[in-house]
Design an enzyme around this catalytic site. Structure first.
Site, PDB file in Angstrom:
ATOM      1  N   LYS A 259       0.847  -1.198   0.000  1.00 51.63           N
ATOM      2  CA  LYS A 259       0.000   0.000   0.000  1.00 51.63           C
ATOM      3  C   LYS A 259       0.877   1.240   0.000  1.00 51.63           C
ATOM      4  CE  LYS A 259       0.609   1.703   4.364  1.00 51.63           C
ATOM      5  NZ  LYS A 259       1.617   2.740   4.421  1.00 51.63           N
TER       6      LYS A 259
ATOM      7  N   ASP B 190      -2.266  -1.274  10.331  1.00 48.44           N
ATOM      8  CA  ASP B 190      -2.522  -1.261   8.884  1.00 48.44           C
ATOM      9  C   ASP B 190      -3.189  -2.539   8.381  1.00 48.44           C
ATOM     10  OD1 ASP B 190      -1.561   1.276   8.318  1.00 48.44           O
ATOM     11  OD2 ASP B 190       0.476   0.596   7.905  1.00 48.44           O
TER      12      ASP B 190
END
Length: 286
Positions: A10, A136
């Site tokens: 990401k 995350d």
């Protein structure tokens, strides 16, 4: 039985830290999106009940310090699973790079074990379990593009940005996320406009997205590691439409709509970075 899962990296299009929390973490406000650079995991059921980690990388641990191992342990305990799993991990995402490689491995493990152990959990349930593993992990379970708040675990889906090329460059340094957040001074740091980024993404306005890129953690990492600033400057000089450090760094990414420009960036960066990748935004599904 063996399940194969991919764990995409990401990037943060915008990252702001709004306050330090009593638990030592920071409240964050950010927009994250996935790119098509991914680790590959093979999950094989073990009758013995043990969790066995096999990461083919010198800097990736094979015990409970590995978030994929931790994810398997949390899921196994939560649902009192008798069987075990061997996790074979093939790394492609750079380590300690600000690209959530470890978190994505954990998320992929949760998704894969949901299938392997026939738990029939929803992505939302897996994301909630993932929040015990790392901040995350919930985003990495859901994928796509999202606005994240809280420690990063509170998510609101967002339409993905328009397709573009992403050039990732990681200098040969590692950065500790905890150290960067620990040194962050919210009084003096330049704060990005998260609302402007959200509007730009919703409007599919690539120019506005590039103009709204911002990361409050650059105020800490850039003075500590001048090579990160040098990579940003080089990318800009090569014509990248947008440039930003991802997460706590040290990886820097450049956005461009032009494949030939992405290739030019790649060729130039290879001169002083041994980890350079040309990838695409993944969009809604992964």
């Amino acid at each position: 039985m063996t399940i194969i899962v991919k764990a995409p990296a990401k990037i943060n299009l915008v990252l702001d830290a709004t306050a330090k929390r009593p638990d030592g973490y920071h409240d964050v406000h950010m927009v994250m999106t996935t790119v098509d650079l991914a680790d590959r995991l093979e999950l094989t059921e073990l009758a013995s009940g043990e969790i066995r980690m096999n990461a083919q990388h010198a800097y990736v641990p094979n015990d409970e310090r590995n978030l994929a191992y931790k994810a398997a342990a949390v899921l196994k305990e939560r649902f009192d699973i008798k069987s075990g799993v061997e996790i074979y991990l093939e790394k492609q995402i750079p380590v300690a790079a600000g690209l959530a490689g470890g978190s994505s491995d954990a998320a992929a493990t949760l998704r894969g074990l949901n299938e392997l152990w026939k738990l029939n959990l929803t992505l939302e349930q897996l994301a909630e379990i993932g929040s015990e593993v790392g901040s995350d992990v919930p985003f990495c379970v859901m994928g796509g593009t999202a606005i994240a708040t809280g420690r990063g675990e509170k998510l609101e889906k967002l339409v993905s940005p328009p397709p573009c090329w992403v050039v990732l460059a990681k200098p040969t340094i590692g950065v500790s996320t905890a150290d960067v957040y620990g040194a962050l001074d919210l009084e003096t740091a330049e704060r990005p406009d998260v609302g402007a980024m959200i509007d730009a993404v919703k409007n599919q306005d690539f120019t506005a997205i590039c103009e709204s890129l911002g990361n409050v953690l650059e105020s800490v990492t850039l003075p500590m590691h001048p090579e990160v600033e040098q990579i940003k400057a080089f990318m800009t000089s090569c014509g990248a439409e947008g440039v930003l450090m991802s997460g706590s760094g040290p990886t820097v990414f450049a956005l461009t709509e032009h494949e030939n420009r992405a290739q030019r960036l790649y060729n130039g960066l290879r001169g002083f970075c041994n980890e350079v990748y040309v990838v695409r935004l993944l969009g809604e599904n992964h």
